[in-house]
Design a protein around this motif. Structure first.
Motif, PDB file in Angstrom:
ATOM      1  N   ALA A   1       0.843  -1.193   0.000  1.00 40.04           N
ATOM      2  CA  ALA A   1       0.000   0.000   0.000  1.00 40.04           C
ATOM      3  C   ALA A   1       0.880   1.246   0.000  1.00 40.04           C
ATOM      4  O   ALA A   1       2.090   1.172  -0.184  1.00 40.04           O
ATOM      5  CB  ALA A   1      -0.926  -0.023   1.216  1.00 40.04           C
ATOM      6  N   ASP A   2       0.242   2.372   0.233  1.00 40.45           N
ATOM      7  CA  ASP A   2       0.955   3.635   0.244  1.00 40.45           C
ATOM      8  C   ASP A   2       0.899   4.263   1.634  1.00 40.45           C
ATOM      9  O   ASP A   2       0.268   3.722   2.552  1.00 40.45           O
ATOM     10  CB  ASP A   2       0.378   4.577  -0.820  1.00 40.45           C
ATOM     11  CG  ASP A   2      -1.121   4.817  -0.659  1.00 40.45           C
ATOM     12  OD1 ASP A   2      -1.683   4.444   0.393  1.00 40.45           O
ATOM     13  OD2 ASP A   2      -1.726   5.381  -1.578  1.00 40.45           O
ATOM     14  N   VAL A   3       1.555   5.390   1.798  1.00 38.65           N
ATOM     15  CA  VAL A   3       1.613   6.059   3.099  1.00 38.65           C
ATOM     16  C   VAL A   3       0.221   6.448   3.601  1.00 38.65           C
ATOM     17  O   VAL A   3      -0.086   6.233   4.781  1.00 38.65           O
ATOM     18  CB  VAL A   3       2.564   7.278   3.043  1.00 38.65           C
ATOM     19  CG1 VAL A   3       2.492   8.095   4.321  1.00 38.65           C
ATOM     20  CG2 VAL A   3       3.988   6.806   2.787  1.00 38.65           C
ATOM     21  N   PRO A   4      -0.655   6.989   2.773  1.00 38.54           N
ATOM     22  CA  PRO A   4      -1.996   7.317   3.290  1.00 38.54           C
ATOM     23  C   PRO A   4      -2.744   6.090   3.841  1.00 38.54           C
ATOM     24  O   PRO A   4      -3.456   6.195   4.834  1.00 38.54           O
ATOM     25  CB  PRO A   4      -2.719   7.909   2.077  1.00 38.54           C
ATOM     26  CG  PRO A   4      -1.614   8.494   1.258  1.00 38.54           C
ATOM     27  CD  PRO A   4      -0.468   7.519   1.416  1.00 38.54           C
ATOM     28  N   ALA A   5      -2.556   4.929   3.226  1.00 40.34           N
ATOM     29  CA  ALA A   5      -3.204   3.718   3.736  1.00 40.34           C
ATOM     30  C   ALA A   5      -2.656   3.367   5.117  1.00 40.34           C
ATOM     31  O   ALA A   5      -3.411   2.990   6.015  1.00 40.34           O
ATOM     32  CB  ALA A   5      -3.003   2.551   2.772  1.00 40.34           C
TER      33      ALA A   5
ATOM     34  N   ALA B   1      -5.331   4.225  -5.558  1.00 39.32           N
ATOM     35  CA  ALA B   1      -3.873   4.062  -5.406  1.00 39.32           C
ATOM     36  C   ALA B   1      -3.502   3.366  -4.107  1.00 39.32           C
ATOM     37  O   ALA B   1      -3.997   3.695  -3.056  1.00 39.32           O
ATOM     38  CB  ALA B   1      -3.203   5.431  -5.458  1.00 39.32           C
ATOM     39  N   GLY B   2      -2.640   2.390  -4.219  1.00 38.47           N
ATOM     40  CA  GLY B   2      -1.953   1.863  -3.073  1.00 38.47           C
ATOM     41  C   GLY B   2      -2.604   0.780  -2.254  1.00 38.47           C
ATOM     42  O   GLY B   2      -1.995   0.297  -1.335  1.00 38.47           O
ATOM     43  N   LEU B   3      -3.814   0.359  -2.532  1.00 38.85           N
ATOM     44  CA  LEU B   3      -4.439  -0.628  -1.673  1.00 38.85           C
ATOM     45  C   LEU B   3      -4.787  -1.918  -2.398  1.00 38.85           C
ATOM     46  O   LEU B   3      -5.557  -2.716  -1.889  1.00 38.85           O
ATOM     47  CB  LEU B   3      -5.687  -0.041  -1.011  1.00 38.85           C
ATOM     48  CG  LEU B   3      -5.349   1.045   0.003  1.00 38.85           C
ATOM     49  CD1 LEU B   3      -6.613   1.713   0.485  1.00 38.85           C
ATOM     50  CD2 LEU B   3      -4.576   0.509   1.172  1.00 38.85           C
TER      51      LEU B   3
ATOM     52  N   LEU C   1      -9.963  -0.005   4.776  1.00 40.20           N
ATOM     53  CA  LEU C   1      -9.198   1.225   4.861  1.00 40.20           C
ATOM     54  C   LEU C   1      -9.039   1.888   3.508  1.00 40.20           C
ATOM     55  O   LEU C   1      -8.718   3.057   3.424  1.00 40.20           O
ATOM     56  CB  LEU C   1      -7.828   0.957   5.486  1.00 40.20           C
ATOM     57  CG  LEU C   1      -7.892   0.488   6.932  1.00 40.20           C
ATOM     58  CD1 LEU C   1      -6.503   0.138   7.429  1.00 40.20           C
ATOM     59  CD2 LEU C   1      -8.536   1.508   7.829  1.00 40.20           C
ATOM     60  N   ALA C   2      -9.294   1.154   2.432  1.00 39.05           N
ATOM     61  CA  ALA C   2      -9.208   1.737   1.105  1.00 39.05           C
ATOM     62  C   ALA C   2     -10.283   2.797   0.897  1.00 39.05           C
ATOM     63  O   ALA C   2     -10.128   3.661   0.063  1.00 39.05           O
ATOM     64  CB  ALA C   2      -9.343   0.648   0.042  1.00 39.05           C
ATOM     65  N   ASP C   3     -11.343   2.738   1.681  1.00 42.32           N
ATOM     66  CA  ASP C   3     -12.458   3.635   1.485  1.00 42.32           C
ATOM     67  C   ASP C   3     -12.482   4.800   2.464  1.00 42.32           C
ATOM     68  O   ASP C   3     -13.453   5.526   2.526  1.00 42.32           O
ATOM     69  CB  ASP C   3     -13.775   2.855   1.654  1.00 42.32           C
ATOM     70  CG  ASP C   3     -13.885   1.750   0.624  1.00 42.32           C
ATOM     71  OD1 ASP C   3     -13.356   1.922  -0.488  1.00 42.32           O
ATOM     72  OD2 ASP C   3     -14.475   0.716   0.956  1.00 42.32           O
ATOM     73  N   GLU C   4     -11.404   4.998   3.198  1.00 42.75           N
ATOM     74  CA  GLU C   4     -11.397   6.048   4.206  1.00 42.75           C
ATOM     75  C   GLU C   4     -10.247   6.999   4.027  1.00 42.75           C
ATOM     76  O   GLU C   4      -9.176   6.619   3.627  1.00 42.75           O
ATOM     77  CB  GLU C   4     -11.293   5.417   5.599  1.00 42.75           C
ATOM     78  CG  GLU C   4     -12.468   4.541   5.902  1.00 42.75           C
ATOM     79  CD  GLU C   4     -12.311   3.858   7.239  1.00 42.75           C
ATOM     80  OE1 GLU C   4     -11.485   4.315   8.043  1.00 42.75           O
ATOM     81  OE2 GLU C   4     -13.004   2.871   7.463  1.00 42.75           O
TER      82      GLU C   4
END
Length: 137
Positions: A57-61, A118-120, A132-135
């Motif tokens: 994933a990415d940092v926001p995730a 992106a990222g999940l 968490l992909a939706d938040e």
């Protein structure tokens, strides 16, 4: 290497119970924190989930995960026996606390705007993490 251990400690100054399940190297595999007289869970983080997010994933995730489940303890947990109110737990006791803490933290989570694709990718295999992909963080 040591067998996994489950235990608790109490920090009176912070009115905080810490519960850990260790891996074979003595690091936190799962970590629960329960604060205050109302026994409010504030952390229920998993090493497997954190590593999966780090790798896929990415940092926001990761920030969304930490916002919802707290930050996993790092470092060796050797010497826990000397902490106040330290006691070993059974797997069943730890699993019960884990389930209740996760349920409480997920119930408190508020819906937010979608974060985008992106990222999940690939998170659907981890229960509790896929959402968490939706938040937003």
């Amino acid at each position: 290497m040591t067998p996994p251990t489950r235990f608790r400690m109490y920090y009176e100054d912070e009115d905080l119970w810490l519960y850990f399940e260790t891996d074979e190297e003595g690091w936190a595999a799962r970590h629960i924190e329960i604060r205050g007289k109302d026994a409010r869970p504030v952390t229920a983080a998993s090493l497997d989930e954190v590593l999966h997010l780090r790798d896929h994933a990415d940092v926001p995730a990761m920030l969304r995960y930490e916002h919802r489940y707290g930050v996993l303890a790092e470092g060796s947990l050797d010497g826990w026996q000397g902490h106040p109110h330290a006691a070993e737990l059974t797997a069943e006791e730890f699993d019960h606390l884990w389930t209740e803490a996760r349920r409480a933290l997920e119930a408190r989570a508020e819906p937010a705007e979608p974060a985008g694709p992106a990222g999940l990718a690939g998170l659907s295999g981890l229960a509790g993490v896929a959402g968490l992909a939706d938040e937003a963080p």
